[in-house]
Design an enzyme around this catalytic site. Structure first.
Site, mmCIF file in Angstrom:
data_model
loop_
_atom_site.group_PDB
_atom_site.id
_atom_site.type_symbol
_atom_site.label_atom_id
_atom_site.label_comp_id
_atom_site.label_asym_id
_atom_site.label_seq_id
_atom_site.Cartn_x
_atom_site.Cartn_y
_atom_site.Cartn_z
ATOM 1 N N GLY A 58 -52.858 83.611 -65.478
ATOM 2 C CA GLY A 58 -54.021 84.061 -64.787
ATOM 3 C C GLY A 58 -54.186 85.684 -64.663
ATOM 4 C CB CYS A 59 -54.534 88.424 -63.916
ATOM 5 S SG CYS A 59 -52.736 88.268 -64.601
ATOM 6 C CB SER A 60 -58.784 88.114 -60.603
ATOM 7 O OG SER A 60 -58.595 86.984 -60.503
#
Ligand SMILES: *[C@@H]1O[C@H](CO)[C@@H](O)[C@H](O)[C@H]1NC(C)=O
Ligand SMILES: *[C@@H]1O[C@H](CO)[C@@H](O)[C@H](O)[C@H]1NC(C)=O
Length: 344
Positions: free
Chosen positions: A17-19
């Site tokens: 993921g990651c944002s």
């Protein structure tokens, strides 16, 4: 059309993921916040790299060579890649996972080779602003070499850049070609699908209206929609302290709980750490989910004359301003294929 894309986005792998979001305060100053979501600890370390450092792309003959023009503070992953950080001009780089990445297998004669682990570092070493980076990189003159990661995952990342003057750009390699989304409106980035499809999904959710309904799973497309809504729903802070707190609240609210498991998505990734960067005042804040305290560095207070340095973390618990805590260290080598393959 949009619904079809949504179904595809839901079906797409969400291995990692990651944002990332860029927040603007009332004074027109910018703060980039991001999460690092990964299936296992990323062995993060934080480095101070000086200007004037001789570098190369790390992948043998044909590698790009450069000398760093700007000093930088950077977080590494597995001691093989620069994945987050800021240079002394306030240019911020954020590497996030993008499973659809295809850097291209063909090496064109006019291209120089660069390890994917060095990609963001080269940009922070070389450019002061997003427009400068976009004009230098848009000729697609780099051949990114990306061996698999120690975790077994493909080394598949897109790069977000942001600067102190509202510059923002997303760099993705799709079907072997560099695609750049250059513009201050591109403030949010997560993972799948590729950015043009992500924008179409977000337009759909904007039509629904975030105060009525927001998509709630940890999938990348849902995080993108929530982060986009929240970013515009929060007020513009009147002080840098509240601005940093707001940026942290945005990335904390989009984080994935530690150890969360989903039998349908065995690779669902927990948030491992977060950073918030104050572009204008040169401060880099770091928040590890296994460390009880946030710590930060002020680039103006780091002595960059001592060569390559690293924070003594996680060996020591750190908290507060740690700008003076850096210790001399050997730089890590960027990820590269096995040595026997480098010279063929
Ligand atoms: C990228 O966008 C910025 C404004 O956001 C603009 O100044 C710059 O000219 C653009 N660069 C290119 C190469 O299109
Ligand atoms: C930054 O860019 C956004 C989106 O394009 C725009 O709405 C905003 O007014 C800009 N802010 C400044 C200070 O230029």
């Amino acid at each position: 059309m949009v619904l079809g894309a949504m179904v595809m986005a839901v079906a797409a792998s969400l291995a990692q993921g990651c944002s990332r979001a860029v927040y603007e305060d009332a004074a027109g100053h910018f703060y980039t916040g991001r999460t690092m979501d990964w299936t296992e600890p990323t062995k993060a370390k934080i480095w101070a790299f000086p200007k004037g450092m001789k570098r190369d792309g790390g992948v043998g003959p044909g590698s790009l060579e450069w000398t760093s023009k700007w000093s930088s503070v950077v977080t590494s992953m597995y001691d093989i890649a620069s994945v987050d950080g800021m240079n002394e001009k306030g240019l911020v780089g954020s590497m996030l996972y993008l499973v659809e990445t295809d850097y291209g297998n063909e090496h064109r004669g006019d291209q120089k080779k660069l390890s994917v682990g060095a990609w963001m570092q080269y940009v922070l070493d070389s450019f002061a602003t997003v427009p400068e980076a976009v004009s230098a990189l848009q000729s697609d003159a780099l051949n990114i070499i990306a061996p698999d990661l120690p975790s077994g995952d493909a080394c598949a990342a897109h790069l977000a850049l942001s600067d102190a003057s509202n510059g923002s750009a997303i760099f993705e390699y799709i079907a072997g070609r560099l695609v750049i989304h250059n513009g201050s409106q591109y403030k949010v980035m997560t993972n799948s699908p590729p950015y043009d499809q992500q924008l179409a999904l977000t337009a759909y959710w904007e039509g629904v209206g975030g105060n009525t309904f927001l998509p709630g799973t940890h999938r990348a497309a849902d995080r993108f929609a929530r982060l986009s809504f929240n970013l515009h729903a929060v007020p513009k802070a009147n002080t840098p302290e509240v601005a940093v707190a707001t940026a942290f609240s945005l990335v904390r609210s989009i984080s994935v709980p530690l150890g969360l498991a989903d039998p349908h998505h065995p690779n669902l990734a927990s948030t491992r750490w977060r950073s918030v960067t104050d572009h204008t005042h040169g401060k880099y804040y770091f928040d590890s989910v296994i460390n009880p305290s946030v710590f930060w560095v002020d680039l103006d207070n780091i002595d960059f004359t001592g060569g390559v340095q690293r924070l003594p973390w996680p060996e020591e618990d750190l908290a507060g301003d740690v700008s003076k805590k850096f210790v001399p260290s050997e730089p890590f080598p960027f990820i590269h294929p096995p040595a026997r393959q480098l010279h063929v």
